[in-house]
Design an enzyme around this catalytic site. Structure first.
Site, PDB file in Angstrom:
ATOM      1  N   ASP A  17      60.622  15.021 -12.355  1.00 48.39           N
ATOM      2  CA  ASP A  17      60.323  16.280 -13.065  1.00 48.39           C
ATOM      3  C   ASP A  17      61.293  17.441 -12.789  1.00 48.39           C
ATOM      4  O   ASP A  17      60.852  18.581 -12.568  1.00 48.39           O
ATOM      5  CB  ASP A  17      58.882  16.741 -12.742  1.00 48.39           C
ATOM      6  CG  ASP A  17      57.821  15.737 -13.180  1.00 48.39           C
ATOM      7  OD1 ASP A  17      58.177  14.691 -13.736  1.00 48.39           O
ATOM      8  OD2 ASP A  17      56.625  16.016 -12.947  1.00 48.39           O
ATOM      9  N   ASP A  55      57.446  15.484 -17.054  1.00 45.95           N
ATOM     10  CA  ASP A  55      56.100  15.942 -17.372  1.00 45.95           C
ATOM     11  C   ASP A  55      56.134  16.286 -18.868  1.00 45.95           C
ATOM     12  O   ASP A  55      57.048  17.004 -19.309  1.00 45.95           O
ATOM     13  CB  ASP A  55      55.818  17.183 -16.511  1.00 45.95           C
ATOM     14  CG  ASP A  55      54.351  17.397 -16.208  1.00 45.95           C
ATOM     15  OD1 ASP A  55      53.602  16.412 -16.075  1.00 45.95           O
ATOM     16  OD2 ASP A  55      53.943  18.569 -16.083  1.00 45.95           O
ATOM     17  N   HIS A  57      53.587  17.279 -21.867  1.00 50.56           N
ATOM     18  CA  HIS A  57      52.237  17.572 -22.350  1.00 50.56           C
ATOM     19  C   HIS A  57      52.220  17.967 -23.816  1.00 50.56           C
ATOM     20  O   HIS A  57      53.090  18.718 -24.280  1.00 50.56           O
ATOM     21  CB  HIS A  57      51.647  18.740 -21.559  1.00 50.56           C
ATOM     22  CG  HIS A  57      51.525  18.499 -20.090  1.00 50.56           C
ATOM     23  ND1 HIS A  57      50.877  17.410 -19.554  1.00 50.56           N
ATOM     24  CD2 HIS A  57      51.953  19.229 -19.012  1.00 50.56           C
ATOM     25  CE1 HIS A  57      50.912  17.479 -18.230  1.00 50.56           C
ATOM     26  NE2 HIS A  57      51.576  18.563 -17.865  1.00 50.56           N
ATOM     27  N   HIS A  61      46.995  21.144 -23.830  1.00 52.62           N
ATOM     28  CA  HIS A  61      46.630  20.127 -22.825  1.00 52.62           C
ATOM     29  C   HIS A  61      45.522  20.667 -21.930  1.00 52.62           C
ATOM     30  O   HIS A  61      45.481  21.870 -21.632  1.00 52.62           O
ATOM     31  CB  HIS A  61      47.871  19.793 -21.979  1.00 52.62           C
ATOM     32  CG  HIS A  61      47.678  18.591 -21.106  1.00 52.62           C
ATOM     33  ND1 HIS A  61      47.410  18.696 -19.765  1.00 52.62           N
ATOM     34  CD2 HIS A  61      47.704  17.267 -21.391  1.00 52.62           C
ATOM     35  CE1 HIS A  61      47.283  17.464 -19.254  1.00 52.62           C
ATOM     36  NE2 HIS A  61      47.458  16.588 -20.228  1.00 52.62           N
ATOM     37  N   HIS A  90      52.875  24.534 -19.687  1.00 53.45           N
ATOM     38  CA  HIS A  90      54.199  24.119 -19.204  1.00 53.45           C
ATOM     39  C   HIS A  90      54.562  22.746 -19.765  1.00 53.45           C
ATOM     40  O   HIS A  90      53.682  21.977 -20.151  1.00 53.45           O
ATOM     41  CB  HIS A  90      54.223  24.064 -17.666  1.00 53.45           C
ATOM     42  CG  HIS A  90      53.330  22.989 -17.108  1.00 53.45           C
ATOM     43  ND1 HIS A  90      51.973  23.158 -16.968  1.00 53.45           N
ATOM     44  CD2 HIS A  90      53.600  21.727 -16.698  1.00 53.45           C
ATOM     45  CE1 HIS A  90      51.448  22.053 -16.474  1.00 53.45           C
ATOM     46  NE2 HIS A  90      52.406  21.154 -16.316  1.00 53.45           N
ATOM     47  N   LYS A 115      55.078  11.384 -18.720  1.00 51.98           N
ATOM     48  CA  LYS A 115      53.684  11.309 -18.259  1.00 51.98           C
ATOM     49  C   LYS A 115      52.957  12.592 -18.633  1.00 51.98           C
ATOM     50  O   LYS A 115      53.590  13.617 -18.875  1.00 51.98           O
ATOM     51  CB  LYS A 115      53.661  11.109 -16.739  1.00 51.98           C
ATOM     52  CG  LYS A 115      54.298  12.299 -16.017  1.00 51.98           C
ATOM     53  CD  LYS A 115      54.268  12.146 -14.529  1.00 51.98           C
ATOM     54  CE  LYS A 115      54.956  13.292 -13.835  1.00 51.98           C
ATOM     55  NZ  LYS A 115      54.250  14.587 -13.968  1.00 51.98           N
ATOM     56  N   CYS A 160      53.546  16.264  -7.827  1.00 50.06           N
ATOM     57  CA  CYS A 160      54.016  15.023  -8.434  1.00 50.06           C
ATOM     58  C   CYS A 160      54.658  14.087  -7.415  1.00 50.06           C
ATOM     59  O   CYS A 160      54.426  12.879  -7.440  1.00 50.06           O
ATOM     60  CB  CYS A 160      54.980  15.349  -9.561  1.00 50.06           C
ATOM     61  SG  CYS A 160      55.215  13.947 -10.611  1.00 50.06           S
TER      62      CYS A 160
HETATM   63  C1  VGL Z   1      53.392  19.062 -11.744  1.00 48.40           C
HETATM   64  C2  VGL Z   1      51.746  20.631 -11.780  1.00 48.40           C
HETATM   65  C3  VGL Z   1      51.495  20.383 -13.111  1.00 48.40           C
HETATM   66  C4  VGL Z   1      54.452  18.349 -10.976  1.00 48.40           C
HETATM   67  C5  VGL Z   1      53.153  18.777 -13.085  1.00 48.40           C
HETATM   68  O1  VGL Z   1      55.301  17.694 -11.609  1.00 48.40           O
HETATM   69  O2  VGL Z   1      54.450  18.448  -9.728  1.00 48.40           O
HETATM   70  N1  VGL Z   1      52.673  19.982 -11.107  1.00 48.40           N
HETATM   71  N2  VGL Z   1      52.213  19.454 -13.748  1.00 48.40           N
HETATM   72 ZN    ZN Z   2      52.073  19.205 -15.851  1.00 51.40          ZN
END
Ligand code: VGL
Ligand code: ZN
Length: 206
Positions: A17, A55, A57, A61, A90, A115, A160
Site C-alpha cells: 500500500d 488498498d 475501495h 465503502h 481513502h 484489496k 496492513c
Molecule cells: C490501511 C487503514 C485503512 C493500511 C488501509 O493499508 O494499513 N489502513 N485502510
Molecule cells: Zn483502506
C-alpha cells in the site's frame, strides 16, 4: 539486511500500500509515509520477485466514517464481522489517492494485488478480509509459485503490514518485516502492540 541472505528463488518482497493517500498530502496520511519510497525502491532491486498491493475501495465503502452518519474518522463501530475502525475516505478505486506514489519505481513487480473492493468488508491483510475468512487469493498464488519466505515493507506497520504478517505466519510462510521501510499510523499505542504481536507470532525483523 545482507543481500547474500536473500534467496532469489524462494523469497518474495511484498510492498504494501505505498499509495498517495497514505503519504503526506493524502487523505489518510501515515506520518512520513513517503519516506519509505526510496528505501522500498532500493530493497526491490535485491529481489527477483516482488508483489505490490493496493488498498482499493469503492465509493461509500463501509470503512469510511462518511458512510456512518454522526460518526467521525478514527471512531470504532461494530460490523457483522467485528469491531471496525472508521477512516477518512481513502484509496477510492482509480482515484489519485489510490495510485502508487509517483516515485515508486519497481518495474519488475510481477503482481499487483488489490484489496478492500467489497463495499461491506474492509481488508487490512493482503491474505484475508477483515471477516478473517474471505481470502484474497494471495496465499494460493504464493504457494503455487513455491515462495517460502515473505519480506514485508510499506504502509502501515500497525494495520496492513501487521495483519498481513500475522496471516502469512498462519499460512505457513516465514516472514521478515523490514521495519525501516515501513511507517505506522500509531493510534492509541497501536504500533507497540503491533510489534509485540508480530514478535509473538514468530515474525523476524530486518
Ligand atoms: C490501511 C487503514 C485503512 C493500511 C488501509 O493499508 O494499513 N489502513 N485502510
Ligand atoms: Zn483502506
Amino acid at each position: 539486511m545482507n543481500a547474500a541472505l536473500v534467496s532469489l528463488e524462494h523469497d518474495v518482497l511484498l510492498v504494501v500500500d505505498v499509495q498517495n493517500d497514505f503519504c503526506s498530502s493524502g487523505a489518510l496520511a501515515v506520518p512520513q509515509g513517503e519516506a519509505v519510497v526510496p528505501l522500498v525502491n532500493q530493497l526491490a532491486q535485491r529481489f527477483a520477485h516482488v508483489v505490490l498491493t493496493q488498498d482499493w475501495h469503492p465509493p461509500r465503502h463501509m470503512s469510511f466514517a462518511s458512510s456512518h452518519p454522526g460518526r467521525q474518522p478514527f471512531d470504532s463501530v461494530e460490523m457483522p464481522y467485528g469491531t471496525q475502525t472508521l477512516w477518512p475516505d481513502h484509496c477510492i478505486q482509480d482515484s489519485w489517492g489510490a495510485a502508487f506514489h509517483p516515485d515508486l519505481q519497481i518495474p519488475h513487480a510481477e503482481l499487483i494485488l488489490r484489496k478492500g473492493y467489497r463495499r461491506q468488508i474492509d481488508s487490512y491483510s493482503v491474505f484475508y478480509e477483515n471477516d478473517r475468512s474471505t481470502p484474497t487469493g494471495l496465499g494460493g498464488y504464493l504457494r503455487e509459485r513455491s515462495f517460502r519466505r515473505l519480506f514485508l515493507a510499506g504502509l502501515a506497520t500497525d494495520y496492513c503490514v501487521l495483519y498481513s504478517a500475522l496471516d502469512a505466519r498462519r499460512e505457513g510462510f516465514e516472514v521478515v518485516v523490514v521495519q525501516e521501510a515501513c511507517r505506522a499510523i500509531d493510534l492509541d499505542g497501536s504500533l507497540a502492540s503491533a510489534l509485540a504481536a508480530m514478535h509473538a507470532a514468530g515474525v523476524e525483523f530486518a
